[in-house]
Design an enzyme around this catalytic site. Structure first.
Site, PDB file in Angstrom:
ATOM      1  N   ARG A   1       4.473   1.521  -0.464  1.00  0.00           N
ATOM      2  CA  ARG A   1       5.642   1.691  -1.665  1.00  0.00           C
ATOM      3  C   ARG A   1       5.806   0.612  -2.291  1.00  0.00           C
ATOM      4  O   ARG A   1       4.736  -0.614  -2.400  1.00  0.00           O
ATOM      5  CB  ARG A   1       6.758   1.155  -0.524  1.00  0.00           C
ATOM      6  CG  ARG A   1       6.568   0.123   0.135  1.00  0.00           C
ATOM      7  CD  ARG A   1       8.183  -0.332   1.066  1.00  0.00           C
ATOM      8  NE  ARG A   1       7.652   0.533   1.718  1.00  0.00           N
ATOM      9  CZ  ARG A   1       8.761   0.798   2.345  1.00  0.00           C
ATOM     10  NH1 ARG A   1       9.057   1.744   1.777  1.00  0.00           N
ATOM     11  NH2 ARG A   1       8.190   2.176   3.938  1.00  0.00           N
TER      12      ARG A   1
ATOM     13  N   GLU B   1       5.225  -0.549  12.546  1.00  0.00           N
ATOM     14  CA  GLU B   1       3.244  -1.792  12.433  1.00  0.00           C
ATOM     15  C   GLU B   1       4.479  -3.101  11.969  1.00  0.00           C
ATOM     16  O   GLU B   1       5.553  -3.407  10.880  1.00  0.00           O
ATOM     17  CB  GLU B   1       2.175  -1.488  10.962  1.00  0.00           C
ATOM     18  CG  GLU B   1       3.679  -0.982   9.577  1.00  0.00           C
ATOM     19  CD  GLU B   1       3.822  -2.109   8.836  1.00  0.00           C
ATOM     20  OE1 GLU B   1       2.840  -2.976   8.925  1.00  0.00           O
ATOM     21  OE2 GLU B   1       4.128  -2.124   7.356  1.00  0.00           O
TER      22      GLU B   1
ATOM     23  N   CYS C   1       0.618  -0.809   0.092  1.00  0.00           N
ATOM     24  CA  CYS C   1      -0.256  -0.091  -0.513  1.00  0.00           C
ATOM     25  C   CYS C   1       0.807   0.584   0.018  1.00  0.00           C
ATOM     26  O   CYS C   1       0.056   2.378  -0.526  1.00  0.00           O
ATOM     27  CB  CYS C   1      -0.925  -0.024   1.584  1.00  0.00           C
ATOM     28  SG  CYS C   1      -1.649  -1.278   1.593  1.00  0.00           S
TER      29      CYS C   1
ATOM     30  N   ALA D   1      -6.311 -10.697   3.770  1.00  0.00           N
ATOM     31  CA  ALA D   1      -5.361 -10.748   5.077  1.00  0.00           C
ATOM     32  C   ALA D   1      -6.442  -9.711   6.145  1.00  0.00           C
ATOM     33  O   ALA D   1      -6.943  -9.681   6.712  1.00  0.00           O
ATOM     34  CB  ALA D   1      -4.009 -11.002   4.775  1.00  0.00           C
TER      35      ALA D   1
ATOM     36  N   GLN E   1       2.901  -6.001   9.665  1.00  0.00           N
ATOM     37  CA  GLN E   1       2.844  -6.356   8.093  1.00  0.00           C
ATOM     38  C   GLN E   1       4.025  -6.357   7.279  1.00  0.00           C
ATOM     39  O   GLN E   1       4.181  -7.252   6.551  1.00  0.00           O
ATOM     40  CB  GLN E   1       1.726  -5.502   7.690  1.00  0.00           C
ATOM     41  CG  GLN E   1       0.223  -5.996   8.382  1.00  0.00           C
ATOM     42  CD  GLN E   1      -0.708  -5.183   7.782  1.00  0.00           C
ATOM     43  OE1 GLN E   1      -1.144  -4.005   7.631  1.00  0.00           O
ATOM     44  NE2 GLN E   1      -1.921  -6.026   6.851  1.00  0.00           N
TER      45      GLN E   1
END
Length: 465
Positions: A52, A114, A50, A198, A116
C-alpha cells in the site's frame, strides 16, 4: 478540519503501479513536507509498504484537499493524474479514522492479521512526527489506531489465521515442495537469502524453524551478511556467506532463494538462474519494488512466489476453505474503538463552542454589572461585590447543565446538530458541518461530497470477510 486518506493498495492497484509510488524514508519525508505546504493541508503522514501507499492528511476542504494530495503524488512519482485517479481511493472524516484502524489491525493486509503493518504504521507516524508534519489531529488518530491494532492482536485469534508476509510466502514454498515431514518440512534443503535487513532476517529465522539444513546469505555489505549468518548459527542452523556478485553461482546448489533487498533493481533474472542447477528452484520475492524478474517464472523447474502471486494464492485458499481469518471479533474491536474515538473527537470539536458561550456570558455579565454600578452609586463596595458574585453564580448555574449536556449529546449522538443548535441559540458563529466519505477517486463527483458513513464501511469489511 478533518482527516483525509488518499491511497492505493493491493486491493485497488496492480503491483507495477504500487512499485512506481513506493517511497523510502527520504522520499516520504520530502513528500510530507510538500503536502503541508499546500493551502488546504495542515498535517500529513505517509504509509508506504509492499502492499500500500496511503497519504493521511488534515484538510480544511474536502475537494481541494483531494486535488492537492493527487497533485503532490503526481509530482513525487511521475505517474500521470488520470492513471492515479483510476486506482486511488478516498476516505474522509470518520471513514478515514476507521480505515487507519482497519489497516493497523492487519484487516486490510494481503495476509489478514499479519503483524508487520502495525509497526509500519508506527514508523510512518514517528517519521512524520520527527519531520514536523504531524499535529494534534493525526497524533490522536495514530494513537487510537495503534491501540486498536494492539487490542486486535492480543484479544482475538487473528494471529493464528494470518501469519506475516514472510511466513505466508514460505508456507507457499513448502506447499510446492511437497515435504515428507510436516514438522520439519525443509529438512535436507538449502536456502539462499539475499539481503540482511528486517525482512531477510525474518526469512532466515523462519527457514531455520522449518528445518532447513543450510543457509547461504549474500548482501551487498558483506559484514551485515556475516552478522545474520552468525545469528543463524547461534540458533543451531548451519550458515555461510557468499559475495553478493556470486549469487547466481549459489543458485545452482539451493532449493529456495529468498530476496528481500528493496534495491530497486532485479537481484535475480532468468539469465541468472543456471540451466545446470541440481534441483527445482523456488524463488520468493519479499521486496517492493520487486527484486526478482517475472521472466524467471517461465523457466522449467522454477516456481516464483511474489506479492501478486501470494495474493492470488491467499484468495484461493480462503475460497476453498471458507475460513473467515478471525475477522469477526477483530471488526467488533474496531467498531468499539472507532465509537470511542469519534465520541472523544466530537467532544473536542464542541469544546470551542462551549468556550465561546462561556466567554459570551462573561462579557454580558461584566457589561451588566458595569451598568448596575453606574446606576447604584449609593451601594457600598461590600454589597456590590456580593451582588456581583450572586449574578455570576446564577449565570454559572444556568450554563452548567447545557454545557454538560451538549458534550454528552455530542459524544453519544454526533456533534453537528447539537453544536449547531447551541450556536444558533446564542448567536455564535456557525461552522460548516463535516461529512464522512469513503469512495474510489473515480466515483468522486465534482460537486457535493458523497458521504458514506463509517458504519457502512465496517459492514463492507464484514461482507468481504
Amino acid at each position: 478540519m478533518s482527516v483525509l486518506v488518499v491511497g492505493m493498495s493491493h486491493r485497488s492497484a496492480p503491483v507495477a503501479l504500487l512499485e512506481r509510488l513506493s517511497m523510502d524514508e527520504t522520499v516520504r519525508g520530502g513528500t510530507s513536507s510538500r503536502l503541508v505546504e499546500r493551502n488546504s493541508l495542515s498535517e500529513a503522514m505517509i504509509i508506504s509498504t509492499c502492499n500500500r501507499m496511503e497519504v493521511y492528511a488534515v484538510t480544511n476542504s474536502f475537494h481541494t484537499g483531494v486535488r492537492e494530495v493527487v497533485e503532490v503524488l503526481h509530482e513525487a512519482s511521475g505517474v500521470d493524474i488520470e492513471t492515479l485517479r483510476g486506482y486511488l481511493y478516498v476516505r474522509y472524516a470518520d471513514a478515514a479514522a476507521e480505515h487507519m484502524m482497519v489497516v493497523a489491525s492487519g484487516l486490510d493486509s494481503m495476509v489478514v492479521g499479519e503483524q508487520q503493518i502495525i509497526g509500519q504504521v508506527r514508523t510512518a507516524y514517528q517519521e512524520a512526527h520527527g519531520q514536523g508534519t504531524v499535529g494534534p489531529a493525526l497524533h490522536q488518530l495514530a494513537q487510537a489506531a495503534l491501540h486498536t491494532g494492539k487490542r486486535v492482536h492480543s484479544e482475538t485469534d487473528i494471529d493464528d489465521a494470518g501469519a506475516s508476509m514472510v511466513s505466508f510466502a514460505l508456507d507457499e514454498a513448502v506447499h510446492n515442495l511437497s515435504p515428507e515431514d510436516p514438522e520439519t518440512p525443509l529438512k535436507g534443503r538449502t536456502a539462499l537469502v539475499l539481503g540482511a535487513g528486517a525482512m531477510a532476517s525474518l526469512a532466515a529465522t523462519h527457514l531455520g524453524r522449518l528445518g532447513v539444513d543450510k543457509l547461504v546469505i549474500a548482501n551487498r555489505t558483506r559484514s551485515r551478511a556475516e552478522r545474520l549468518a552468525e545469528h543463524a548459527r547461534e540458533a543451531g542452523v548451519a550458515a555461510e556467506t557468499v559475495d553478493f556478485d556470486a549469487r547466481a553461482t549459489a543458485l545452482r546448489e539451493v532449493d529456495i532463494a529468498v530476496s528481500a533487498t528493496g534495491a530497486g533493481t532485479f537481484t535475480i533474472s532468468a539469465a541468472d538462474v543456471p540451466a545446470d542447477r541440481h534441483t527445482d528452484l523456488t524463488l520468493i520475492d519479499l521486496s517492493m519494488p520487486r527484486d526478482i524478474n517475472d521472466d524467471t517464472a517461465d523457466l522449467p523447474g522454477v516456481h516464483l512466489v511474489n506479492i501478486e502471486r501470494l495474493h492470488q494464492s491467499r484468495e484461493q485458499r480462503i475460497r476453498e476453505s471458507g475460513e473467515e481469518d478471525g475477522q469477526t471479533d477483530a471488526l467488533t474491536i474496531v467498531h468499539e474503538e472507532l465509537s470511542d474515538y469519534t465520541s472523544a473527537q466530537r467532544v473536542r470539536d464542541v469544546a470551542p463552542a462551549v468556550s465561546a458561550l462561556r466567554r459570551h456570558a462573561a462579557t454580558v455579565v461584566a457589561a451588566e454589572l458595569e451598568r448596575l454600578e453606574s446606576r447604584t452609586r449609593s451601594m457600598d463596595e461590600g454589597d456590590f461585590e456580593e451582588v456581583s458574585r450572586t449574578v455570576r453564580r446564577v449565570v454559572d448555574k444556568l450554563l452548567h447543565q447545557p454545557t454538560v449536556q451538549v458534550k454528552k449529546l455530542a459524544a453519544e449522538s454526533g456533534v453537528v446538530s447539537y453544536e449547531s443548535a447551541l450556536q444558533e441559540l446564542f448567536g455564535l458563529k456557525q461552522a460548516e458541518p463535516e461529512r464522512s466519505a469513503a469512495v474510489d477517486l473515480t466515483e468522486l463527483p465534482e460537486g457535493d461530497i458523497v458521504a458514506i458513513g463509517s458504519q457502512d464501511n465496517i459492514t463492507d469489511h464484514q461482507e468481504k470477510a
